[in-house]
Design a protein around this motif. Structure first.
Motif, PDB file in Angstrom:
ATOM      1  N   ALA A  73       0.830  -1.206   0.000  1.00 45.38           N
ATOM      2  CA  ALA A  73       0.000   0.000   0.000  1.00 45.38           C
ATOM      3  C   ALA A  73       0.862   1.252   0.000  1.00 45.38           C
ATOM      4  O   ALA A  73       0.567   2.225  -0.708  1.00 45.38           O
ATOM      5  N   PHE A  74       1.931   1.243   0.775  1.00 45.26           N
ATOM      6  CA  PHE A  74       2.811   2.411   0.828  1.00 45.26           C
ATOM      7  C   PHE A  74       3.550   2.587  -0.487  1.00 45.26           C
ATOM      8  O   PHE A  74       3.682   3.695  -1.000  1.00 45.26           O
ATOM      9  N   GLU A  75       4.026   1.492  -1.054  1.00 45.77           N
ATOM     10  CA  GLU A  75       4.745   1.582  -2.320  1.00 45.77           C
ATOM     11  C   GLU A  75       3.838   2.121  -3.431  1.00 45.77           C
ATOM     12  O   GLU A  75       4.263   2.904  -4.275  1.00 45.77           O
ATOM     13  N   ARG A  76       2.572   1.717  -3.429  1.00 48.24           N
ATOM     14  CA  ARG A  76       1.644   2.233  -4.427  1.00 48.24           C
ATOM     15  C   ARG A  76       1.409   3.722  -4.222  1.00 48.24           C
ATOM     16  O   ARG A  76       1.312   4.484  -5.183  1.00 48.24           O
ATOM     17  N   ALA A  77       1.328   4.145  -2.955  1.00 50.47           N
ATOM     18  CA  ALA A  77       1.141   5.564  -2.664  1.00 50.47           C
ATOM     19  C   ALA A  77       2.342   6.380  -3.124  1.00 50.47           C
ATOM     20  O   ALA A  77       2.201   7.472  -3.679  1.00 50.47           O
ATOM     21  N   VAL A  78       3.535   5.849  -2.908  1.00 50.08           N
ATOM     22  CA  VAL A  78       4.750   6.546  -3.328  1.00 50.08           C
ATOM     23  C   VAL A  78       4.800   6.664  -4.849  1.00 50.08           C
ATOM     24  O   VAL A  78       5.144   7.718  -5.400  1.00 50.08           O
ATOM     25  N   ARG A  79       4.434   5.589  -5.552  1.00 52.15           N
ATOM     26  CA  ARG A  79       4.418   5.651  -7.013  1.00 52.15           C
ATOM     27  C   ARG A  79       3.425   6.707  -7.502  1.00 52.15           C
ATOM     28  O   ARG A  79       3.686   7.414  -8.479  1.00 52.15           O
ATOM     29  N   ALA A  80       2.289   6.816  -6.798  1.00 50.00           N
ATOM     30  CA  ALA A  80       1.294   7.816  -7.187  1.00 50.00           C
ATOM     31  C   ALA A  80       1.832   9.228  -6.997  1.00 50.00           C
ATOM     32  O   ALA A  80       1.524  10.132  -7.787  1.00 50.00           O
ATOM     33  N   LEU A  81       2.660   9.446  -5.961  1.00 48.28           N
ATOM     34  CA  LEU A  81       3.247  10.770  -5.748  1.00 48.28           C
ATOM     35  C   LEU A  81       4.130  11.185  -6.925  1.00 48.28           C
ATOM     36  O   LEU A  81       4.205  12.364  -7.263  1.00 48.28           O
ATOM     37  N   ARG A  82       4.779  10.209  -7.538  1.00 47.00           N
ATOM     38  CA  ARG A  82       5.665  10.520  -8.664  1.00 47.00           C
ATOM     39  C   ARG A  82       4.912  11.128  -9.838  1.00 47.00           C
ATOM     40  O   ARG A  82       5.493  11.844 -10.649  1.00 47.00           O
ATOM     41  N   GLU A  83       3.635  10.841  -9.935  1.00 49.93           N
ATOM     42  CA  GLU A  83       2.853  11.289 -11.075  1.00 49.93           C
ATOM     43  C   GLU A  83       2.212  12.660 -10.875  1.00 49.93           C
ATOM     44  O   GLU A  83       1.653  13.228 -11.803  1.00 49.93           O
TER      45      GLU A  83
END
Length: 210
Positions: free
Chosen positions: A18-28
Motif C-alpha cells: 500500500a505504501f509503495e503504491r502511494a509513493v508511485r502515485a506521488l511521482r505522477e
C-alpha cells in the motif's frame, strides 16, 4: 512537477504494498510551475515508513513560501490516526506587518487548508493543526530594520479511501487518492504565498515586499 525519485524511508528500500503504491502515485503528481518540489529526508521513528517532500514557491527568483508534505504509513493503524496513513504538512511565508495584528489571521489561514482539501476532493478525517504568527521588530542597533511577520500553518490528517472505484488496474492503485492530498497542500502553499488563481471565495493576503 514530476519527482524523479521518491523512495520510501525504509532501511532496506522496501515497504508494504500500500505504501509503495502511494509513493508511485506521488511521482505522477504535477503541481503548478511556481512550486519547486524535491525529496528531503523523511522523519525517522514517527512511523515505519515515510516519504517527505519539500516545496518552495519561487517567482522571478524570489522565494515567496516554503513548506513540507510528509506521508506516513504504519500498518498497525495507531488509534490516534484512525487509519494506516497520516499526512503531516506545514507551510510558511512572510506577510505585510500590518496583518500580524489581524485577529482573523489564524481563521483565514486555516480556511486555506480546508479550501484546498475541498477543491481537490481530498477526503480526510482527524484534520487538525495550528496557525502561528511571528512579529519581528528591530531595536537598538537594529532599529532601522523594518518589522516583519511570518505566518506558519502546521496540519495533519488521515486520508480516507475514495468513495468511488479506485483507478488503475487491480492491485496497483493506492488505497486513497494520493494526488488529491498533495494537490490540496499545493493550493495551501501557493495561497500562503499570495499567488493567483485562488479557490473561489478566498482572498490573498499581500506578501511582504523585500
Amino acid at each position: 512537477m514530476t519527482l524523479s525519485r521518491v523512495p520510501g524511508a525504509t532501511r532496506d528500500g522496501t515497504g508494504p504494498d500500500a505504501f509503495e503504491r502511494a509513493v508511485r502515485a506521488l511521482r505522477e503528481v504535477r503541481l503548478r510551475p511556481d512550486v519547486a518540489l524535491s525529496e528531503v529526508p523523511a522523519p525517522a521513528r514517527i512511523a515505519p515508513h515515510a516519504v517527505a517532500l519539500a516545496g518552495d514557491v519561487v517567482v522571478d527568483g524570489e522565494e515567496l513560501a516554503t513548506g513540507r508534505f510528509i506521508l506516513l504509513h504504519d500498518p498497525s493503524a495507531p488509534p490516534e490516526w484512525e487509519g494506516t496513513f497520516r499526512v503531516v504538512t506545514y507551510a510558511r511565508a512572510d506577510l505585510e506587518p500590518e496583518f500580524g495584528a489581524d485577529p482573523m489571521l489564524g481563521q483565514v489561514g486555516w480556511s486555506w487548508l480546508e479550501d484546498g482539501l475541498r477543491e481537490h476532493g481530498a477526503r480526510a478525517t482527524g484534520v487538525g493543526g495550528t496557525v502561528t504568527r511571528v512579529l519581528s521588530e528591530g531595536y537598538g542597533a537594529l532599529a532601522e530594520r523594518p518589522p516583519s511577520v511570518d505566518v506558519e500553518l502546521r496540519a495533519s490528517w488521515t486520508p480516507l479511501p475514495d468513495e468511488g472505484p479506485a483507478g488503475g488496474r487491480a492491485g496497483e492503485a493506492p488505497p486513497f487518492d494520493v494526488a488529491a492530498h498533495l494537490l490540496a497542500w499545493g493550493v495551501l502553499l501557493c495561497t500562503v504565498a499570495g499567488l493567483p488563481p485562488l479557490p473561489e471565495g478566498v482572498t490573498a493576503l499581500p506578501r511582504a515586499q523585500r
